[in-house]
Every structure is written in structure tokens, then in C-alpha cells.
Design a protein around this motif. Sequence first.
Motif, PDB file in Angstrom:
ATOM      1  N   ALA A  76       0.447  -1.235   0.138  1.00  0.00           N
ATOM      2  CA  ALA A  76      -0.387  -0.195   0.133  1.00  0.00           C
ATOM      3  C   ALA A  76       0.822   1.454   0.613  1.00  0.00           C
ATOM      4  O   ALA A  76       1.698   1.514   1.047  1.00  0.00           O
ATOM      5  N   HIS A  77       0.640   2.546  -0.764  1.00  0.00           N
ATOM      6  CA  HIS A  77       1.429   3.426  -0.877  1.00  0.00           C
ATOM      7  C   HIS A  77       0.606   5.115  -0.672  1.00  0.00           C
ATOM      8  O   HIS A  77      -0.913   4.763  -1.815  1.00  0.00           O
ATOM      9  N   SER A  78       1.412   5.600   0.071  1.00  0.00           N
ATOM     10  CA  SER A  78      -0.332   6.533   0.006  1.00  0.00           C
ATOM     11  C   SER A  78       1.260   8.245  -0.286  1.00  0.00           C
ATOM     12  O   SER A  78       2.697   8.132  -0.202  1.00  0.00           O
ATOM     13  N   ILE A  80       3.036  11.675   1.027  1.00  0.00           N
ATOM     14  CA  ILE A  80       3.189  12.282   2.253  1.00  0.00           C
ATOM     15  C   ILE A  80       3.100  11.537   3.464  1.00  0.00           C
ATOM     16  O   ILE A  80       3.785  11.637   5.138  1.00  0.00           O
ATOM     17  N   ASN A  81       1.559  11.619   3.602  1.00  0.00           N
ATOM     18  CA  ASN A  81       0.944  11.402   4.438  1.00  0.00           C
ATOM     19  C   ASN A  81       1.095   9.479   5.101  1.00  0.00           C
ATOM     20  O   ASN A  81       0.948   8.323   4.374  1.00  0.00           O
ATOM     21  N   ASN A  82       1.557   9.365   6.481  1.00  0.00           N
ATOM     22  CA  ASN A  82       1.555   7.810   7.133  1.00  0.00           C
ATOM     23  C   ASN A  82       0.716   7.329   7.185  1.00  0.00           C
ATOM     24  O   ASN A  82      -0.523   7.620   7.223  1.00  0.00           O
ATOM     25  N   ILE A  83       0.354   5.666   6.446  1.00  0.00           N
ATOM     26  CA  ILE A  83      -1.013   4.794   6.800  1.00  0.00           C
ATOM     27  C   ILE A  83      -0.117   3.811   7.669  1.00  0.00           C
ATOM     28  O   ILE A  83       0.897   3.735   7.819  1.00  0.00           O
ATOM     29  N   GLY A  99       4.085   3.388   7.598  1.00  0.00           N
ATOM     30  CA  GLY A  99       4.897   4.688   6.748  1.00  0.00           C
ATOM     31  C   GLY A  99       3.995   5.055   5.112  1.00  0.00           C
ATOM     32  O   GLY A  99       2.681   4.868   4.987  1.00  0.00           O
ATOM     33  N   THR A 100       4.659   5.485   4.426  1.00  0.00           N
ATOM     34  CA  THR A 100       3.802   5.902   2.772  1.00  0.00           C
ATOM     35  C   THR A 100       3.603   5.176   2.005  1.00  0.00           C
ATOM     36  O   THR A 100       3.275   4.302   1.183  1.00  0.00           O
ATOM     37  N   ASN A 101       5.025   3.928   2.217  1.00  0.00           N
ATOM     38  CA  ASN A 101       5.418   3.162   1.017  1.00  0.00           C
ATOM     39  C   ASN A 101       5.895   1.709   2.236  1.00  0.00           C
ATOM     40  O   ASN A 101       6.547   1.043   2.766  1.00  0.00           O
ATOM     41  N   VAL A 102       4.420   0.814   2.488  1.00  0.00           N
ATOM     42  CA  VAL A 102       4.495  -0.403   3.333  1.00  0.00           C
ATOM     43  C   VAL A 102       3.603  -1.663   2.554  1.00  0.00           C
ATOM     44  O   VAL A 102       3.354  -1.713   1.601  1.00  0.00           O
ATOM     45  N   ASN A 121      -6.047  12.401  11.555  1.00  0.00           N
ATOM     46  CA  ASN A 121      -7.940  13.096  11.746  1.00  0.00           C
ATOM     47  C   ASN A 121      -7.472  14.011  10.723  1.00  0.00           C
ATOM     48  O   ASN A 121      -6.573  14.870  10.386  1.00  0.00           O
ATOM     49  N   ASN A 122      -8.992  14.188   9.844  1.00  0.00           N
ATOM     50  CA  ASN A 122      -9.923  15.590   9.106  1.00  0.00           C
ATOM     51  C   ASN A 122      -8.546  15.113   7.705  1.00  0.00           C
ATOM     52  O   ASN A 122      -8.302  16.057   7.230  1.00  0.00           O
ATOM     53  N   ILE A 123      -8.259  14.478   8.034  1.00  0.00           N
ATOM     54  CA  ILE A 123      -6.952  13.881   6.074  1.00  0.00           C
ATOM     55  C   ILE A 123      -6.755  12.752   5.096  1.00  0.00           C
ATOM     56  O   ILE A 123      -7.203  11.630   6.149  1.00  0.00           O
ATOM     57  N   THR A 124      -8.124  13.156   4.225  1.00  0.00           N
ATOM     58  CA  THR A 124      -8.339  12.421   3.303  1.00  0.00           C
ATOM     59  C   THR A 124      -6.800  11.863   2.292  1.00  0.00           C
ATOM     60  O   THR A 124      -6.406  12.491   1.643  1.00  0.00           O
ATOM     61  N   VAL A 125      -6.919  10.561   2.620  1.00  0.00           N
ATOM     62  CA  VAL A 125      -5.988   9.820   2.033  1.00  0.00           C
ATOM     63  C   VAL A 125      -6.076   9.017   0.569  1.00  0.00           C
ATOM     64  O   VAL A 125      -6.683   8.100   1.263  1.00  0.00           O
ATOM     65  N   ARG A 126      -4.972   9.004  -0.186  1.00  0.00           N
ATOM     66  CA  ARG A 126      -5.489   8.905  -2.126  1.00  0.00           C
ATOM     67  C   ARG A 126      -4.081   7.419  -1.496  1.00  0.00           C
ATOM     68  O   ARG A 126      -3.267   7.706  -1.349  1.00  0.00           O
ATOM     69  N   VAL A 127      -4.676   5.902  -1.159  1.00  0.00           N
ATOM     70  CA  VAL A 127      -4.077   5.153  -0.951  1.00  0.00           C
ATOM     71  C   VAL A 127      -3.963   4.206  -3.023  1.00  0.00           C
ATOM     72  O   VAL A 127      -5.035   3.915  -3.159  1.00  0.00           O
TER      73      VAL A 127
END
Length: 554
Positions: A76-78, A80-83, A99-102, A121-127
Motif C-alpha cells: 500500500a502506497h500513500s 506524504i501522509n503515513n498509513i 509508513g508511506t510505502n508498506v 485526523n481530518n485528512i483524506t488519503v489516496r492509497v
Amino acid sequence: MHSLLGERLLLAILSLIYIFNPVAAQDGSITIPLNSSITYDNREIYGGFITMNGISRVTINFVDVNKNLTFIVFQAHSHINNISLYTSDKTQGEKNATGTNVGLVSSVNPINTFIVSNSNNNITVRVYISVHGYFKMDPIPGGCNMEYPIPVTPFLNVMTYSDYIFVDAAPPSVDPGCLNTLQANMSFYMMYLPEMNFYADVYFDGIRKMMSLKNIMKYGYRIPKSSWPETRRMLSAYPGTGAIYTVVATRVDNASLYSVYVPSYSYGCNDINDDGCEMIDDWLSQLLCATLMFVGVFICFFGHRFFKTEMFFAGFFTGVIITYILIALITVVDKPALLAAASISGVFFGGIWWLFWWLYGIPVLSVLLPSLNLGFLLASIFYYRLPGHQLFLELDFNFWSLFVLVVMLTALAVVSVSYAANILCCAVIGAFASVLAMDYYLGSNLKFIIINVIRRAVVPHFNKAILAPPLDWKDISMALVWVILASLGFFFQHWHNRGRPPFPPPTRLVRPSVAEPTMYGAIPNYFRRPEQQTGLGVGTPVARVQTERTSLLS
């Protein structure tokens, strides 16, 4: 039979929808079929985007798994923002990576369920999620991990510092107990993103290009080995230029059996805001950068004409570089203070070199310092564009001996023709100073021609760093501007100085003549003897000066 075909058709349609349309997730689940065929060049079974709202998680289940597969790598890749990525392994318990690339590895019998979590919180992340399938004899990426808490670590650990980047990967395994780690080779690859481009679409495009072996060989650059362990690469950092890294593991006994690690990235800086990396982060650097542009243009086109000013700037540039390196080696200070101290020392060095010309006025010796500056620039270019990584240059004695040799040979080659050499030095160095200022504002990387040499002198272990500088259209444009400016400056100064002496006389040897006294009652040449007034020897009669009032018969 018809129902089975209908189910497979429905699953295929759903997979296409997942690939081309991001799925907005709020604590939902996705079911992915893994029945797609894979090829030697591309092991990706599934790839698609999901959009995750703040504080949410998505569960990924798999159905219709290809029975020829032995294990899969789910990643899974995002941007800047960690997942976070979780899985529950019945034999080893829960595993997670953040991380961003896990990515995590799972066998297909039984296959695990993966959970992707967005804790922002309150940040939508495209993965972007992807599944790669491998066979029994393929090496397991990160299977012989000895450092990280996850037993099998197929992702990379990228550590970004101000001057360099570390890329670490756990060794692959070819046997269950990791009894022999020498049966697999690790090849590191990288691909640069466009300079000063921090858009998510460009980032995801780069990540997807570095997932399959075919695209890695097409777009990637193989990072050479250094004296670091095989599992680590150290690279020079170029802030503002993104790079995608990955590793390909191949078996020693059969190179056609391979696996690809989860790719990762770095923008060359840790503090990334909406505008990306901040290139010039203090007011003194901005002031010096703006001043350097005008000084460079002046030296490029008028350096030889204003010879004493050129002597001052030649000493100034030399003093700044020497002082910067010495202070950085002796103590640790903030960048603004270091630049201020180096600038003050540069003014002192410039005054000394100007005084040297004033006292002695020897053109060959005075032009020697600009020639050495030109040699330093050429040696820096040679180091900057050195192909590959030469292990013998990791030794400081070998590197600095070769560097000084290039500097001295360049200086000796041009100083023999002092007039043309000085104009050439003014044109090349002045044009580079101007391009250096423009380079900072445009975000290209020609400035690292000098910065990499300074890093080599002051940064510990930088001798093991692979430079691999990017070559984007901005770099090519700045190089062309440099060549054009230097050529124009050289020919303009030749034309501008035609009919003049090659070098101006030194100030100390130019004495203004003292005018004879003309005041009332003053006696001209009172202290001179007659023979000194006329320039004749002693005893020679002094001839009277003929004027319009002198008698013709006198």
C-alpha cells in the motif's frame, strides 16, 4: 456452469472498477480476485486506488486465488501522509507496518486478510494498493530480516538526512530457515521524478513504474555497490528532486527466479510543505544568492577590464570556500552563522590578493589564483559526473590527490597565456556564478557541482556515497545557459579590450607627476642644479631658452 461464469465475469468487472475508479472508504471492506495471469516481466495480479477518509480502515479479502502461486506481496502506497498495514497471521500473530510505502508477505495457503488504516485526523488519503504473486522457487523479499520487528520485511527503509540518503533492505530468503543468505543477489534501482514536482499523480506514476521488472529495467538506474554492506546504499541528497527506490532479488543459481521489493521514495528533504522542499531557508542565503547573480554577470563581461576588482573577487571566492570547509570541520554551527563567517573571511582574502597585485604587479602570479579557481571548478565537474562509483576513490588520499592534480594541471595549462587565461577564467567562473543563482530559484541541480565537493570534505562517510546526479530538462537548460554566457563573455572581453595593454599597470608603480609651483614669488626648479634641470652632464653650458621676446642677436 453458467452461474460460475457469471460470478467470474462480475468479479472481473468489479476489479476493473477498482482499478480505474478510486473507492472512498469509511471502515469498509474490499474483496479482490487473484485469478489474473502473471508474466515474467510483470508479477502484478491486482492494482488500484482507494480513497480513505480520516480515521478509517479498510479490510481487504481475497477470492479465487491462482493455485500456481505460493506467496503474495501485498503493498500500500500513500503520498506524504503515513498509513498503517495490518494482517493477522495464524502462525506468527498480528503484524503491522506504518509508513508511506508498506507491504507484507502472505502465503496463499491459507491467505491472510489485510487491513489498511488511515490514522490521520481530518485528512483524506489516496492509497494505491497492489498485489504481486510469486512461485515456490522465487526468493522471498526481506525473508531473512534480522533488524526489524516484522519477521518478513519486503519494504525498504529510506532514511533522509540533509546531505545524504540511506536505503536499507532486509536480505531475501531462498530457504525457510535462512540458512544460506548467499544464494540470492540484491540489486538496488532508482528512478528520478521531475525536479521540484511534488504532485501526487507524478509520485504514483513513478511508484507504479518501479513495481514490475520490465519497467524497472526500462526506467530505473542500477545503483552501484560501495563499501557499505550489500543491503545498504548511500546516495547524495538532492533536495527537491524526488526519487523512487526499489530492490530486485534474484537467485544465484537461476537468475530468472526473482522478486521485487516494495518501492519507496524520498524528496531529499524531511520538511515537506505544500510547496515541497524549501531550498533557501534563511535570509542570508537569499541575499548572497541574489548578489551572486549580478556579480557573476559583471565578472563574465567586464572582469578583465576592471582587473583590480577581479583580483578582489578571486580572493573572495577562494576565501569563502576554504573558510566554510575549515569551520565546518572544526565545529558545528548554524548555516547562517557559517555563511556569515565565510563571507567575512572572503572579504579578508580578497583584500589580501588585491594587495598582492598592488605590491608586486606580476601578471602571471596574479592570474594564478583565477586559474586555480577554474581548475577547482573543472575538478568538481569531473567528480560530479564521474560514472558509477569507483571504490578506489573512497580513500581520501586517492581522491584528493587526483582532485589536486586536476586543479594544478588546469592552472598550469592556462596560466602560460596570462592574458587569454584571465579572460577565460572571468568568462567561465562569472557565468557559473550567474547560473548558480538562477539554479537555486529554478530548482535544478548544477549547484551540487560545488556542494558535493564540500560534502566530501566535511560530511563523515560521504566518501561512500553514490552521487548519481539527476539530469532533467532544467539541468540541461542551465548547462546551455552557462556555455552561452561563458562564450559571449569571452568574446566580448576580447573585443572590449582590443587596443589596450594586456594588463593595467599596478597602482603602486603609477605615480602622478608633481606640478611646478606657479604662485607669486615661487622660484621654479630652485633646488635643482643646472645640469639636473637640463638633463646634461656637469660642466656642460646651459642653453638659454628661446622665447618670442629673446633678441635675435643675443
